[in-house]
Scaffold this active site. Sequence first.
Site, short mmCIF file in Angstrom:
data_model
loop_
_atom_site.label_atom_id
_atom_site.label_comp_id
_atom_site.label_asym_id
_atom_site.label_seq_id
_atom_site.Cartn_x
_atom_site.Cartn_y
_atom_site.Cartn_z
N ARG A 28 1.00 -1.24 0.26
CA ARG A 28 -0.10 -0.06 -0.08
C ARG A 28 0.95 1.08 0.28
O ARG A 28 0.24 1.91 -0.21
CB ARG A 28 -0.45 -0.11 1.80
CG ARG A 28 -2.26 -0.76 0.98
CD ARG A 28 -2.97 -0.73 2.13
NE ARG A 28 -2.53 -2.16 3.30
CZ ARG A 28 -2.84 -2.15 4.19
NH1 ARG A 28 -3.90 -1.56 5.00
NH2 ARG A 28 -2.62 -2.77 5.38
N GLU A 165 -8.54 -12.30 14.10
CA GLU A 165 -8.09 -10.90 12.88
C GLU A 165 -9.53 -10.52 12.51
O GLU A 165 -10.80 -11.37 12.16
CB GLU A 165 -7.14 -12.51 11.88
CG GLU A 165 -5.92 -12.08 12.85
CD GLU A 165 -4.61 -11.30 13.43
OE1 GLU A 165 -5.36 -9.84 12.11
OE2 GLU A 165 -4.51 -10.93 14.05
N SER A 416 34.04 46.44 -4.03
CA SER A 416 33.32 45.85 -4.67
C SER A 416 33.50 45.31 -5.97
O SER A 416 34.45 46.03 -6.91
CB SER A 416 32.28 46.83 -4.83
OG SER A 416 31.66 47.44 -3.30
N ALA A 434 38.18 48.90 -6.26
CA ALA A 434 36.84 48.27 -6.79
C ALA A 434 36.80 47.64 -8.26
O ALA A 434 37.49 48.68 -9.55
CB ALA A 434 35.62 48.97 -6.93
#
Length: 470
Positions: A28, A165, A416, A434
């Site tokens: 299942r 069962e 940067s 930069a």
Amino acid sequence: MPSMQPMQDHQVNPDTTVIILAAGQGTRMRSRQPKVLHPLGGRPLLAHVIDTARALEPARIVVVHGHGGEAVRAALADAPVTWVEQGEQLGTGHAVAQALPAAQGAERILVLYGDVPLVGADALRALLTALDGHDLAVQSMRLSDPSGYGRILRDDTGRPVGIVEQKDASAAQRAIDEVNTGFLAARGERLAAWLQRVDRDNAQGEYYLTDCLALAVADGAAVTAVVADDPEQFMGVNDRVQLARLERVHQRRLAEALMRSGVTVMDPARLDIRGRVQAGRDVILDVNVVLEGEVTLEEGVRVGPHCCLRDCHVEADAVIQAHSHLEGARVGPGACIGPFARLRPGAHLAAGVHVGNFVEVKKSRVGEGSKINHLSYVGDARVGRGVNIGAGTITCNYDGAAKHLTVIGDGAFIGSNTALVAPVTVGEDATIGAGSVIHRDAPAGRLTLTRAEQHTREDWQRPKKPDPAP
Ligand code: UD1
Ligand code: CA
């Protein structure tokens, strides 16, 4: 620091063999994978049951596998268990019988299911205790909806006399709300004898382990059925709906254990732990945090919403802000990470480091107080203390064949949008202008930059679009 691991039991059970049934096909689940390997809290269902069995310190743990047995054994190769194959799934009684030779004449046998992962060691200890003075003790529970389960039959005096069962039960028997969890404890020799007498004369044509109860009663053996006061822990997994339900129960328990140990969980329904977590006092976990593998969060650590941490150690009072993803990272005390940061394996950040948004750090040490606040990639680097790495800086660590190291000295300032072409070293207190492409070592204390001249063309005019036709 409180641990989420189960408490160790110091009472040893050398006379006991635990048999874990895990041979069912799990049809299942509709899965390519054996049921007992489906994860609960990030670990296979069967691993939870084995852990709980180990907490009892029995002489032996025997796991009965069948379908997909190789995969199961491979996934749990380190587990200290004896594997037994059940070639054909002829029922629970048949499965236990296959395990008996490996149980080596154990005084007591405890039968568990590999797809019932939430059961706690205390409940199993109680079942073993109930076996004292008895030959067979079955674990039952009461359910408002008992359908699907085997029902416990008791005589007028309340003594359990059999299990029927669902498929074999009469309408009256189906109305019984006391059901068999499947777990039982028994005297080893007696169980072996009963199992030899179990037949397949029932609706499913299977050897039912549950028939042992009626056989025991017929033998005049002492039997008992223990009703669980917490049926939740005996819930099993047959399909993925039940798996999801158990996952929520498991997660709620983990969250509650954390809260009891001094952690604030903003919403216990929105925390997922898939592994082991150690957390100090006053840790705060915001919503939708996922913790995987081995995660340590020291005192005062705050994890913002939507963060994922796998195999990480975060030191005291560090803050991981929203939407950050950390794997295999070590974060120093008081560091501040994110929002939207990515730390990959080998990111090792010292105290007070700041790593901001859209920054990726991999296999790099970053010294105390250094900042990498925006849009950068730092990989295979050794960054000193007090370094400032500007937005958009990239360590070009890969030449297409091999990875190379970038070394940045204490106090350096990287402008940067710098590309650091590794292997390369930037000296202490150096400044990089930069936009530079740094492919040779930059000396300490100096300004180094690579920059094309800036031009302005006085005679240039922007092209104009033609006027639209009249
Ligand atoms: C079993 C019990 C039932 C109980 C229920 C609780 C029997 C006959 N019935 O029913 O009374 O209420 O569990 O969930 O025991 N397994 C094997 N080999 C086999 C068959 C099963 O290893 O040949 C394993 C399965 O992997 C599973 C466990 O035994 O872990 C139980 O099997 P399952 O088919 O789920 O039993 P139920 O029919 O649900
Ligand atoms: Ca079942």
